[in-house]
Design an enzyme around this catalytic site. Sequence first.
Site, PDB file in Angstrom:
ATOM      1  N   ASP A  44       0.868  -1.185   0.000  1.00 26.07           N
ATOM      2  CA  ASP A  44       0.000   0.000   0.000  1.00 26.07           C
ATOM      3  C   ASP A  44       0.904   1.235   0.000  1.00 26.07           C
ATOM      4  OD1 ASP A  44      -3.228   0.253   1.139  1.00 26.07           O
ATOM      5  OD2 ASP A  44      -2.004   2.056   0.900  1.00 26.07           O
ATOM      6  N   LYS A  49      -0.379   3.443   7.253  1.00 24.85           N
ATOM      7  CA  LYS A  49      -1.029   2.127   7.281  1.00 24.85           C
ATOM      8  C   LYS A  49       0.028   1.026   7.369  1.00 24.85           C
ATOM      9  CE  LYS A  49      -5.006   2.082   4.654  1.00 24.85           C
ATOM     10  NZ  LYS A  49      -5.753   1.865   3.410  1.00 24.85           N
ATOM     11  N   LEU A 189     -16.770 -10.784   0.795  1.00 23.47           N
ATOM     12  CA  LEU A 189     -16.515 -10.724   2.233  1.00 23.47           C
ATOM     13  C   LEU A 189     -17.426  -9.694   2.891  1.00 23.47           C
ATOM     14  CD1 LEU A 189     -12.582 -10.510   2.180  1.00 23.47           C
ATOM     15  CD2 LEU A 189     -14.017 -12.565   2.146  1.00 23.47           C
ATOM     16  N   LYS A 240     -20.532  -9.914  -9.319  1.00 22.03           N
ATOM     17  CA  LYS A 240     -20.344  -9.165  -8.071  1.00 22.03           C
ATOM     18  C   LYS A 240     -21.370  -8.044  -7.924  1.00 22.03           C
ATOM     19  CE  LYS A 240     -19.123  -7.403  -4.361  1.00 22.03           C
ATOM     20  NZ  LYS A 240     -17.950  -6.900  -3.753  1.00 22.03           N
ATOM     21  N   CYS A 296     -20.177  -0.712   0.424  1.00 18.26           N
ATOM     22  CA  CYS A 296     -20.468  -1.488  -0.790  1.00 18.26           C
ATOM     23  C   CYS A 296     -21.848  -1.248  -1.373  1.00 18.26           C
ATOM     24  CB  CYS A 296     -20.269  -2.966  -0.505  1.00 18.26           C
ATOM     25  SG  CYS A 296     -18.556  -3.343  -0.155  1.00 18.26           S
ATOM     26  N   LYS A 299     -22.894   2.303  -2.906  1.00 21.07           N
ATOM     27  CA  LYS A 299     -21.984   2.671  -4.001  1.00 21.07           C
ATOM     28  C   LYS A 299     -22.135   1.713  -5.191  1.00 21.07           C
ATOM     29  CE  LYS A 299     -17.588   1.319  -3.288  1.00 21.07           C
ATOM     30  NZ  LYS A 299     -17.077   0.475  -4.363  1.00 21.07           N
TER      31      LYS A 299
HETATM   32  C1  UDX Z   1     -21.688  -6.534   1.487  1.00 22.86           C
HETATM   33  C2  UDX Z   1     -21.978  -7.931   0.899  1.00 22.86           C
HETATM   34  O1  UDX Z   1     -22.842  -8.636   1.769  1.00 22.86           O
HETATM   35  C3  UDX Z   1     -20.678  -8.673   0.683  1.00 22.86           C
HETATM   36  O2  UDX Z   1     -20.948  -9.944   0.097  1.00 22.86           O
HETATM   37  C4  UDX Z   1     -19.824  -7.832  -0.254  1.00 22.86           C
HETATM   38  O3  UDX Z   1     -18.677  -8.460  -0.599  1.00 22.86           O
HETATM   39  C5  UDX Z   1     -19.530  -6.493   0.380  1.00 22.86           C
HETATM   40  O4  UDX Z   1     -20.780  -5.839   0.633  1.00 22.86           O
HETATM   41  P1  UDX Z   1     -21.123  -5.545   3.875  1.00 22.86           P
HETATM   42  O5  UDX Z   1     -21.213  -4.205   3.233  1.00 22.86           O
HETATM   43  O6  UDX Z   1     -19.972  -5.839   4.757  1.00 22.86           O
HETATM   44  O7  UDX Z   1     -21.129  -6.706   2.779  1.00 22.86           O
HETATM   45  O8  UDX Z   1     -22.433  -5.717   4.776  1.00 22.86           O
HETATM   46  P2  UDX Z   1     -23.778  -6.563   4.748  1.00 22.86           P
HETATM   47  O9  UDX Z   1     -23.767  -7.522   5.861  1.00 22.86           O
HETATM   48  O10 UDX Z   1     -24.079  -7.084   3.424  1.00 22.86           O
HETATM   49  O11 UDX Z   1     -24.840  -5.417   5.122  1.00 22.86           O
HETATM   50  C6  UDX Z   1     -24.966  -4.253   4.339  1.00 22.86           C
HETATM   51  C7  UDX Z   1     -25.999  -3.344   4.940  1.00 22.86           C
HETATM   52  O12 UDX Z   1     -27.306  -3.892   4.832  1.00 22.86           O
HETATM   53  C8  UDX Z   1     -25.803  -3.040   6.420  1.00 22.86           C
HETATM   54  O13 UDX Z   1     -26.021  -1.662   6.653  1.00 22.86           O
HETATM   55  C9  UDX Z   1     -26.862  -3.866   7.103  1.00 22.86           C
HETATM   56  O14 UDX Z   1     -27.279  -3.314   8.327  1.00 22.86           O
HETATM   57  C10 UDX Z   1     -27.983  -3.826   6.078  1.00 22.86           C
HETATM   58  N1  UDX Z   1     -28.902  -4.966   6.159  1.00 22.86           N
HETATM   59  C11 UDX Z   1     -28.455  -6.237   5.926  1.00 22.86           C
HETATM   60  C12 UDX Z   1     -30.259  -4.733   6.433  1.00 22.86           C
HETATM   61  O15 UDX Z   1     -30.685  -3.590   6.644  1.00 22.86           O
HETATM   62  N2  UDX Z   1     -31.116  -5.796   6.465  1.00 22.86           N
HETATM   63  C13 UDX Z   1     -30.710  -7.070   6.228  1.00 22.86           C
HETATM   64  O16 UDX Z   1     -31.546  -7.988   6.255  1.00 22.86           O
HETATM   65  C14 UDX Z   1     -29.339  -7.296   5.956  1.00 22.86           C
END
Ligand code: UDX
Length: 484
Positions: A44, A49, A189, A240, A296, A299
């Site tokens: 990086d 970092k 992930l 993805k 994620c 965006k």
């Molecule tokens: C997400 C994808 O799940 C993952 O596979 C990808 O690689 C990266 O983006 P992440 O952003 O870490 O992962 O969180 P995730 O657990 O998916 O939750 C995203 C958002 O949705 C959170 O704010 C969570 O609170 C919300 N959420 C999730 C809900 O409001 N309701 C749900 O039932 C599930």
Amino acid sequence: MPAARARKVSGRGRDPIVVLGMGHVGLPTALGLAELGWTVFGADDAADKIERLKTGEATFYEPAMQELLTKHLASGNFRPTRDVDAAIAGSKIIFVCVGTPQRDDGAADLSQIEAVARTIALNLNGYKLVVEKSTVPASTAERIKRTIERYARTDSAANGRNGRAHRNGKAREGQPTPRFDVASNPEFLQEGKAIEDFFHPDRIVIGVESDDARALLEDLYRPLGRPIVVTDLATAELIKHSANAFLSTKISFINMISDLCEAVGADVESVARGIGLDPRIGLQFLKAGIGFGGYCFPKDLRALIHLGEEHGVPCGILRGVEDVNLRRVDVFLEKVRHALWVMRGKTIAVLGLAFKPLTDDIREAPALRVVEELIKEGASVRLYDPEAMSNSQQVFPEAPGRVDYCRSAYEAARGAHALLLVTEWDEFRKLNWNKIRDAMEVPVVVDGRNLLDPAAMHEAGFEYSSMGRGTRRAAPVAVRAGRR
Ligand code: UDX
């Protein structure tokens, strides 16, 4: 430890791997590969970092990550470095995990990806497999390929003329550009369980164009014993974006139903269960609440809408998903206003600042908009999150009496006219709610994540409201005797 099974097959004796970008994707990936036995350079540009990683300090909170970092700095399998050139030159497989932030028009900003492609071109001292792991719009791999070809050629042509020979490895004056492949291997992930997800993925997707690339990646992931979906490059890239867009759609769908439940006096959790037990629908990602946040979903959704528009494919569904999500904080705040009537001059406890539990990440967290609005409307806020407070302090600096960071939920509740639950940390579920009630000025709780049991909260004397659980009505509540 997650990799117990995987440890049997190791990367020992093989060329090192470099992971470019030590963020929420790169660092868990690098440590996961180190646990599988590979020598991994974690590269990086950010000096701070890398310095922190070298001293063994995890740069963000992620369960099980600190242990892996300590273990693999000691084993020598994980080698943080700022010398990106040398790390690329010394590796055969290059994982690209740099950021793809959002541009003003919603498209993904691929400038870091382009910069990486150019750096790879300048350090192409033998066959390399460039693996795109950052989330990127379909056909980015093609552009990476073209960029590497272009700059590798320019570099070759320049060798000897202006003295700009290969920065690392052997200069290749007069030599053809070494062979390379680009592959797409999207990450799935989830923050808060990134390490677990690395070792136990539901599936591994690899988009490849050559047998070499396929063999290298299959070899790398075979120890995990999980299904591998092999596709072309654009398909892997689209998988993805589609996965994240579909999951976001489920969330916005149930949130829309949640509002309908409130309107007709139905219960969203029962609806979610009632539909989710149908395996064609599934129970996961049907938790109604204050909406999705994080780096994620918001965006990636916008990037996919942008991609669709660029190609003339109407993406109305995705726009609807985004609209529902943008309204969630308003729906939540409306409940707070309804409970408090006037916000100005009130003290409000906010439990949970991270965009979800088990992370200190506050990017696009619903809590940010909630806190911003409360402050704007003249309330004082008392904030608590088990992990995300130092990140939040960068956005809302401490201002005693107006913005207070507290050491516990109990401290946050002290003197509050309302308590808002914004992130469903498990520790909030286990709080002694009688103690919370006694600490509050007025026992009002608005639960944006449906974390608590309405009946138990009413029983405990709270005026309690949550999302889409309309039939379980709030009991009238009195201001505690002796309080203003
Ligand atoms: C997400 C994808 O799940 C993952 O596979 C990808 O690689 C990266 O983006 P992440 O952003 O870490 O992962 O969180 P995730 O657990 O998916 O939750 C995203 C958002 O949705 C959170 O704010 C969570 O609170 C919300 N959420 C999730 C809900 O409001 N309701 C749900 O039932 C599930």
